[in-house]
Structures are given as structure tokens and as C-alpha cells.
Design an enzyme around this catalytic site. Structure first.
Site, short mmCIF file in Angstrom:
data_model
loop_
_atom_site.label_atom_id
_atom_site.label_comp_id
_atom_site.label_asym_id
_atom_site.label_seq_id
_atom_site.Cartn_x
_atom_site.Cartn_y
_atom_site.Cartn_z
N HIS A 1 0.87 -1.20 0.00
CA HIS A 1 0.00 0.00 0.00
C HIS A 1 0.90 1.24 0.00
O HIS A 1 1.51 1.58 1.01
CB HIS A 1 -0.90 0.02 1.24
CG HIS A 1 -1.87 1.16 1.24
ND1 HIS A 1 -3.23 0.99 1.38
CD2 HIS A 1 -1.70 2.49 1.11
CE1 HIS A 1 -3.84 2.15 1.33
NE2 HIS A 1 -2.92 3.10 1.18
N HIS B 1 1.58 5.42 -1.72
CA HIS B 1 1.22 6.59 -2.54
C HIS B 1 2.49 7.13 -3.18
O HIS B 1 3.40 7.57 -2.46
CB HIS B 1 0.56 7.67 -1.68
CG HIS B 1 -0.72 7.20 -1.07
ND1 HIS B 1 -1.94 7.36 -1.70
CD2 HIS B 1 -0.98 6.54 0.08
CE1 HIS B 1 -2.89 6.81 -0.95
NE2 HIS B 1 -2.33 6.30 0.13
N LEU B 2 2.54 7.09 -4.51
CA LEU B 2 3.73 7.60 -5.21
C LEU B 2 3.50 8.95 -5.86
O LEU B 2 4.45 9.55 -6.37
CB LEU B 2 4.16 6.60 -6.30
CG LEU B 2 4.95 5.37 -5.84
CD1 LEU B 2 5.20 4.44 -7.02
CD2 LEU B 2 6.28 5.77 -5.20
N ARG B 3 2.24 9.42 -5.89
CA ARG B 3 1.91 10.68 -6.58
C ARG B 3 2.34 10.60 -8.04
O ARG B 3 2.46 9.53 -8.59
CB ARG B 3 2.54 11.90 -5.87
CG ARG B 3 2.33 11.93 -4.36
CD ARG B 3 0.89 11.90 -3.91
NE ARG B 3 0.77 12.18 -2.48
CZ ARG B 3 -0.19 11.70 -1.70
NH1 ARG B 3 -1.14 10.93 -2.20
NH2 ARG B 3 -0.24 12.01 -0.43
N LYS C 1 -9.46 -0.23 -5.72
CA LYS C 1 -9.47 0.42 -4.42
C LYS C 1 -10.80 1.10 -4.15
O LYS C 1 -11.28 1.90 -4.97
CB LYS C 1 -8.33 1.46 -4.37
CG LYS C 1 -8.23 2.26 -3.09
CD LYS C 1 -7.73 1.44 -1.91
CE LYS C 1 -7.84 2.21 -0.60
NZ LYS C 1 -6.73 3.09 -0.33
N HIS D 1 -10.38 1.32 1.95
CA HIS D 1 -10.17 2.31 3.00
C HIS D 1 -11.38 2.20 3.92
O HIS D 1 -12.47 2.65 3.58
CB HIS D 1 -10.04 3.72 2.42
CG HIS D 1 -9.76 4.75 3.47
ND1 HIS D 1 -8.55 5.42 3.57
CD2 HIS D 1 -10.52 5.20 4.52
CE1 HIS D 1 -8.58 6.22 4.63
NE2 HIS D 1 -9.77 6.11 5.21
N HIS E 1 -4.44 -0.44 5.90
CA HIS E 1 -3.94 0.36 7.02
C HIS E 1 -4.85 0.28 8.26
O HIS E 1 -5.40 1.26 8.71
CB HIS E 1 -3.72 1.83 6.63
CG HIS E 1 -4.79 2.45 5.76
ND1 HIS E 1 -6.11 2.45 6.11
CD2 HIS E 1 -4.71 3.07 4.57
CE1 HIS E 1 -6.80 3.06 5.17
NE2 HIS E 1 -5.96 3.44 4.21
N LEU F 1 -4.82 9.40 7.94
CA LEU F 1 -6.13 8.75 8.00
C LEU F 1 -6.01 7.30 7.59
O LEU F 1 -5.34 7.02 6.59
CB LEU F 1 -7.13 9.48 7.09
CG LEU F 1 -7.61 10.83 7.61
CD1 LEU F 1 -8.42 11.56 6.55
CD2 LEU F 1 -8.43 10.67 8.90
N ASP G 1 1.49 2.76 3.46
CA ASP G 1 0.66 3.96 3.28
C ASP G 1 1.51 5.21 3.33
O ASP G 1 1.03 6.28 3.74
CB ASP G 1 -0.47 4.02 4.33
CG ASP G 1 -1.58 4.96 3.89
OD1 ASP G 1 -1.68 5.27 2.69
OD2 ASP G 1 -2.36 5.38 4.76
N HIS H 1 3.26 14.67 1.49
CA HIS H 1 2.61 15.98 1.31
C HIS H 1 3.66 17.05 1.56
O HIS H 1 4.51 16.89 2.44
CB HIS H 1 1.47 16.16 2.33
CG HIS H 1 0.27 15.31 2.06
ND1 HIS H 1 -0.67 15.62 1.10
CD2 HIS H 1 -0.15 14.16 2.62
CE1 HIS H 1 -1.61 14.69 1.09
NE2 HIS H 1 -1.32 13.79 2.00
N ALA I 1 -3.83 14.95 5.35
CA ALA I 1 -3.55 13.70 6.08
C ALA I 1 -2.51 12.90 5.32
O ALA I 1 -2.61 12.73 4.11
CB ALA I 1 -4.83 12.88 6.20
O1 DOR Z 1 -3.16 9.59 5.58
C1 DOR Z 1 -3.55 9.29 4.46
N1 DOR Z 1 -3.00 9.84 3.36
N2 DOR Z 1 -4.54 8.41 4.35
C2 DOR Z 1 -5.10 8.15 3.16
O2 DOR Z 1 -6.02 7.37 3.13
C3 DOR Z 1 -4.65 8.85 1.93
C4 DOR Z 1 -3.30 9.33 2.06
C5 DOR Z 1 -2.90 10.32 0.98
O3 DOR Z 1 -3.15 10.07 -0.19
O4 DOR Z 1 -2.31 11.34 1.31
ZN ZN Z 2 -3.29 5.10 1.51
#
Ligand code: DOR
Ligand code: ZN
Length: 349
Positions: free
Chosen positions: A13, A15-17, A99, A136, A174, A219, A249, A253, A265
């Protein structure tokens, strides 16, 4: 034990953006993991196989030279997803799951799902083709207490969904509560859960220690200590016979988006991911079980081969930088300016 050699782990799990941000963060993951399940919550979201394959090409192109890192793609479930698309996913080995974001639950979830019932034909197709549903798991009613949203989702929508589609493979992502652990324990072999390093290391006090700590806000939100203990027990115990596996996860940011009146988050852990899990397993006296959690249970659940190369870890403390690049901005990683007790050896053997 001052060093540890394990089968190369995967991150189930992540996030690579995209764009410059992708280029900034991918090396951290590629240095540690053979594969990663890449979340589709881009803006706009990744809703078709063609989009997922396009995103995959951008990820492959962003890898450091010589990297064999393999992204495993996902589709973002919406009210417009069709059974035919599920068939396409099943025929596309580069896309490993779909997802489910309840609409409004988290970052870029606006296009998510408002009615599970309306998606019955899609879930039936997923069960038929053994396409996993990655969830989620939080309710979105603004009146629900933010600390109760996972437990409510598990008791309500998730239990109903699993009851209606017992053949559907579900990864509850998560997980953060003893309630989720109990549900995973009660349900059969088609359900599993990912566990992040931050939910294993921190309880909700970390959000408020000495002041408001936006870099500990994610989150589902961190929970109280008894829930953290339940997660550690689930991930590290001999009773973890395959239903729990590693999913960071890691969610980058920019500082500007975190230090804001409405901060985003997400916690960035990719820079030290397997090292942080090693700390958790060491503290639990379970270093010998790290490999199964990090390298075996995920591929086994997804029906993929385990990695063949090995990764070496040494118990040698290092200090995490205060900031890391994120495109033309900066992010604050977990443990910024503080020590991590394990590090990866320079060369996987
Ligand atoms: O903390 C989080 N950040 N929870 C998520 O479900 C999404 C993720 C994000 O994409 O930043
Ligand atoms: Zn996530």
C-alpha cells in the site's frame, strides 16, 4: 542479532503521486522494496486500465537507473466502474486490484463510492475473477466520531459486504483498531489486512505531544495505545498465519500542505520503511517473523511469486534528515532529525 537478511520485501500500500513528486519519492521505495501496490488517488483518479498502464509507464521511467522495482497498479472504484472493466483488470497482470474509497473519507476521495449496493454486479465480477478489493475502511458520516470511524465501518458496511460476497478477496488497508484485528481474525481466508509502520509505532498522543504535530496526522487517524498493541500483536505474533502484511501507506505531502489551516492527512515513511518495521518487530521480540510479514504474506495473498533477491539490514542507528525534496517543495519525513535504529546495507546480495 546485529544484522538480518530477509527476502526482499514488498510494500502492499503506497502513494507515489505523479510528475515531479513521483520523481522525488520513488528512489526511497525502490531502494527497499521489490514491488509496491500503488494507490490510484491521483487528481484526477486512475479509473481505467488504460490510465493505470499509463501511470505505470511514468513510474517505470522515474525509477533510479538499474532499478528492477515493479509497480503493481490499482483502479479507483467509482459509481461508473463496470463488470467489463473488472474483466479487463483480470486480464491485465500489471493491475492487481481495485481500491474502494468511501466518498469523502480521505485525500482525493471525492470521486469515491457513496452506495455499495449499487456496485453489486462489480463486486460479483471481482469475486468471479479473484480481483481483490482494497478498502479504506472508515465511515464518512460527519457525525461519527473520527476515532470511531474504522470500527463503525467494520461492524457495518464491511460486515454486510463480506456477508453478501463471501468469495470476494478483501484487503482491509492500514488497519488501526483492535476491532479490525478481531474482524480479520473471525473471517475466512479471503480477507487480509495491511498494517503501516506508523500505526505500529505511534498512538494518538503523538498527534498532540507538546503541541499540534501535523506530521503525525494521517487517516485513519492514530488510535489509543490498546489499539496499537493489538496491531503489534497481530503483525508480529505466531498467530499471524498470513492475514497481515506490510503496507506503509507512505503518503508524501509538502510542508505547505501540512502546515496549513486545513492540513493534509498523510505520513511519509518510505525513506525508512523496512527499518521502522524492524524496530517494531525487534521491540516485540519477533525479528525472526519480520520476513513473513514483509516478504511472504503479501505475495501469497495476491497469488504472486515471492521475491528472489535478498535484502540486508544492520542494527546501526542513523539520523533522518529534517526535510526531503518533494518536487520543488519539501516534506518532513517521519522521525525527522531523530534516529532510526536499523539501516539497510548498501547492497542487496
Ligand atoms: O493519511 C492518508 N493519506 N490516508 C489516506 O487514506 C490517503 C493518504 C494520501 O493520499 O495522502
Ligand atoms: Zn493510503
Amino acid at each position: 542479532m546485529d544484522s538480518l537478511t530477509i527476502t526482499q520485501p514488498d510494500d502492499w500500500h503506497l502513494h507515489l503521486r505523479d510528475g515531479d513528486q513521483l520523481i522525488s519519492v520513488i528512489a526511497d521505495t525502490a531502494a527497499r522494496f521489490g514491488r509496491a501496490v500503488v494507490m490510484p488517488n491521483l487528481k484526477p483518479p486512475v479509473v481505467s486500465v488504460a490510465q493505470a498502464l499509463g501511470y505505470r509507464e511514468r513510474i517505470l521511467a522515474a525509477r533510479p537507473p538499474g532499478s528492477a522495482f515493479e509497480p503493481l497498479m490499482t483502479l479507483y472504484l467509482t459509481a461508473d466502474t463496470t463488470p467489463a472493466q473488472i474483466q479487463q483488470v483480470a486480464a491485465t497482470p500489471q493491475v492487481v486490484g481495485v481500491k474502494l474509497y468511501p466518498a469523502g473519507a480521505t485525500t482525493n476521495s471525492e470521486a469515491g463510492v457513496t452506495s455499495l449496493d449499487a456496485l453489486t454486479p462489480v463486486f460479483e465480477a471481482m469475486a468471479e475473477h479473484a480481483v481483490p478489493l482494497l478498502i479504506h475502511g472508515e465511515t464518512t458520516d460527519p457525525n461519527d466520531d473520527v476515532f470511531d470511524r474504522e470500527a463503525r465501518f467494520v461492524d457495518g458496511a464491511l460486515t454486510r459486504l463480506h456477508g453478501r460476497h463471501p468469495e470476494l478477496k478483501i484487503v482491509l488497508e492500514h488497519i488501526t483498531t483492535a476491532d479490525a484485528v478481531a474482524w480479520i481474525g473471525e473471517t475466512g481466508p479471503r480477507t487480509a489486512a495491511t498494517v503501516t509502520a506508523h500505526h505500529l509505532l505511534l498512538n494518538r498522543n503523538a498527534i498532540f505531544s507538546g503541541g499540534l504535530r501535523p506530521h503525525h496526522y494521517c487517516l485513519p487517524v492514530l488510535k489509543r495505545e490498546r489499539h496499537r498493541e493489538a496491531l503489534v500483536e497481530a503483525a508480529t505474533s505466531v498467530a499471524n498465519t498470513g492475514k497481515y502484511f506490510l503496507g506503509t501507506d507512505s503518503a508524501p505531502h509538502s510542508i505547505a500542505n501540512k502546515h496549513s489551516a486545513c492540513g493534509c492527512a498523510g505520513i511519509y515513511t518510505a525513506h525508512a520503511a523496512i527499518e521502522l518495521y524492524a524496530e517494531v518487530f525487534e521491540a516485540a521480540g519477533a525479528l525472526d517473523r519480520l520476513e513473513a510479514f514483509a516478504s511472504f504474506h503479501g505475495p501469497d495473498f495476491y497469488g504472486l511469486p515471492r521475491n528472489r533477491v535478498m535484502l540486508n539490514l544492520v542494527r546501526e542507528a542513523w539520523t533522518v534528515p529534517e526535510t526531503l525534496s518533494l518536487g520543488d517543495e519539501l516534506l518532513v519525513p517521519l522521525r525527522a532529525g531523530e534516529r532510526v535504529r536499523w539501516r539497510i546495507a548498501a547492497q542487496p546480495s
